[in-house]
Design a protein around this motif. Structure first.
Motif, mmCIF file in Angstrom:
data_model
loop_
_atom_site.group_PDB
_atom_site.id
_atom_site.type_symbol
_atom_site.label_atom_id
_atom_site.label_comp_id
_atom_site.label_asym_id
_atom_site.label_seq_id
_atom_site.Cartn_x
_atom_site.Cartn_y
_atom_site.Cartn_z
ATOM 1 N N SER A 27 16.909 15.925 97.823
ATOM 2 C CA SER A 27 18.309 15.739 98.160
ATOM 3 C C SER A 27 19.043 17.017 97.764
ATOM 4 O O SER A 27 18.851 17.526 96.665
ATOM 5 C CB SER A 27 18.869 14.543 97.377
ATOM 6 N N THR B 232 24.700 5.808 89.440
ATOM 7 C CA THR B 232 23.645 4.862 89.827
ATOM 8 C C THR B 232 24.304 3.628 90.424
ATOM 9 O O THR B 232 25.261 3.092 89.847
ATOM 10 C CB THR B 232 22.796 4.466 88.600
ATOM 11 N N HIS C 262 10.878 14.341 88.338
ATOM 12 C CA HIS C 262 12.187 14.564 88.961
ATOM 13 C C HIS C 262 12.744 15.896 88.482
ATOM 14 O O HIS C 262 13.042 16.072 87.303
ATOM 15 C CB HIS C 262 13.125 13.415 88.584
ATOM 16 N N HIS D 87 15.811 18.597 88.654
ATOM 17 C CA HIS D 87 17.239 18.724 88.904
ATOM 18 C C HIS D 87 17.537 20.222 88.880
ATOM 19 O O HIS D 87 17.423 20.849 87.822
ATOM 20 C CB HIS D 87 18.054 18.044 87.804
ATOM 21 N N ASP E 150 17.851 17.856 94.051
ATOM 22 C CA ASP E 150 16.959 16.933 93.351
ATOM 23 C C ASP E 150 15.657 16.898 94.129
ATOM 24 O O ASP E 150 15.680 16.705 95.360
ATOM 25 C CB ASP E 150 17.540 15.515 93.326
ATOM 26 N N GLU F 82 16.287 6.952 99.212
ATOM 27 C CA GLU F 82 17.291 7.630 100.031
ATOM 28 C C GLU F 82 18.672 7.028 99.811
ATOM 29 O O GLU F 82 19.666 7.751 99.696
ATOM 30 C CB GLU F 82 16.902 7.562 101.508
ATOM 31 N N PHE G 258 20.053 8.056 96.318
ATOM 32 C CA PHE G 258 20.523 9.435 96.287
ATOM 33 C C PHE G 258 21.732 9.651 97.191
ATOM 34 O O PHE G 258 22.553 10.518 96.912
ATOM 35 C CB PHE G 258 19.372 10.412 96.584
ATOM 36 N N ARG H 287 24.456 8.633 94.953
ATOM 37 C CA ARG H 287 24.648 9.708 93.973
ATOM 38 C C ARG H 287 25.437 10.876 94.585
ATOM 39 O O ARG H 287 26.350 11.398 93.966
ATOM 40 C CB ARG H 287 23.277 10.178 93.465
ATOM 41 N N ARG H 288 25.068 11.265 95.820
ATOM 42 C CA ARG H 288 25.806 12.345 96.500
ATOM 43 C C ARG H 288 27.280 11.968 96.658
ATOM 44 O O ARG H 288 28.174 12.774 96.425
ATOM 45 C CB ARG H 288 25.194 12.645 97.874
#
Length: 155
Positions: free
Chosen positions: A9, A34, A97, A99, A113, A138, A141, A144-145
């Motif tokens: 992402s 989250t 993961h 970052h 990410d 998906e 995230f 999250r975006r």
């Protein structure tokens, strides 16, 4: 037969590296980015900032409100550049993961990410990935975006 999967992402944020790092490197901000339906809750005592070797334990309910324990370790930290968390206990056979944070030419921060994961249970896990795990990642995230845009781009 695929042994693991990778999901990435990327988003661009109107902020500086210090500001995004302050936010992203604090485990206390995880709940803010989250989705509520995950019933995410940190269960360990944590510091405000990550460090290599930090263990963070959570409760999370990714499917049908069934709570799972998830334990991750922060394995690598390079301030204002990147950090990596890896699952130690949890729902995946593998969870790695990355970052990543980069200052772009237009003074925006590119936040990337990269999640490398392997569902459990062999063939059943691969089928589950096709049917819902990949889509759920998906969706998480995307949430999250959206939250990061609200925090850093909608000022």
């Amino acid at each position: 037969m695929k042994s693991h999967y990778q999901f990435s992402s990327v988003q661009y944020l109107n902020t500086d590296l210090n500001s995004i790092w302050e936010f992203a490197s604090s485990p206390k901000n995880l709940k803010k980015i989250t989705p509520d339906y995950m019933l995410f809750n940190i269960t360990s005592k944590i510091k405000n900032k990550i460090y290599p070797g930090m263990i963070i334990s959570y409760n999370v309910a990714p499917i049908l409100n069934i709570k799972l324990n998830w334990v991750t370790e922060i394995t690598h930290v390079f301030e204002n550049k990147y950090f990596i968390d890896e699952q130690r206990i949890g729902p995946y056979s593998l969870w790695h993961h990355q970052h990543l944070f980069e200052l772009e030419n237009d003074n925006k921060v590119k936040m990337t990410d990269i999640v490398t994961y392997k569902p459990p249970f062999g063939l059943i896990g691969r089928i589950a990935n096709t049917l819902f795990i990949k889509k759920q990642l998906e969706s998480i995230f995307e949430f999250r975006r959206s939250k990061m845009n609200q925090i850093f781009n909608d000022k």
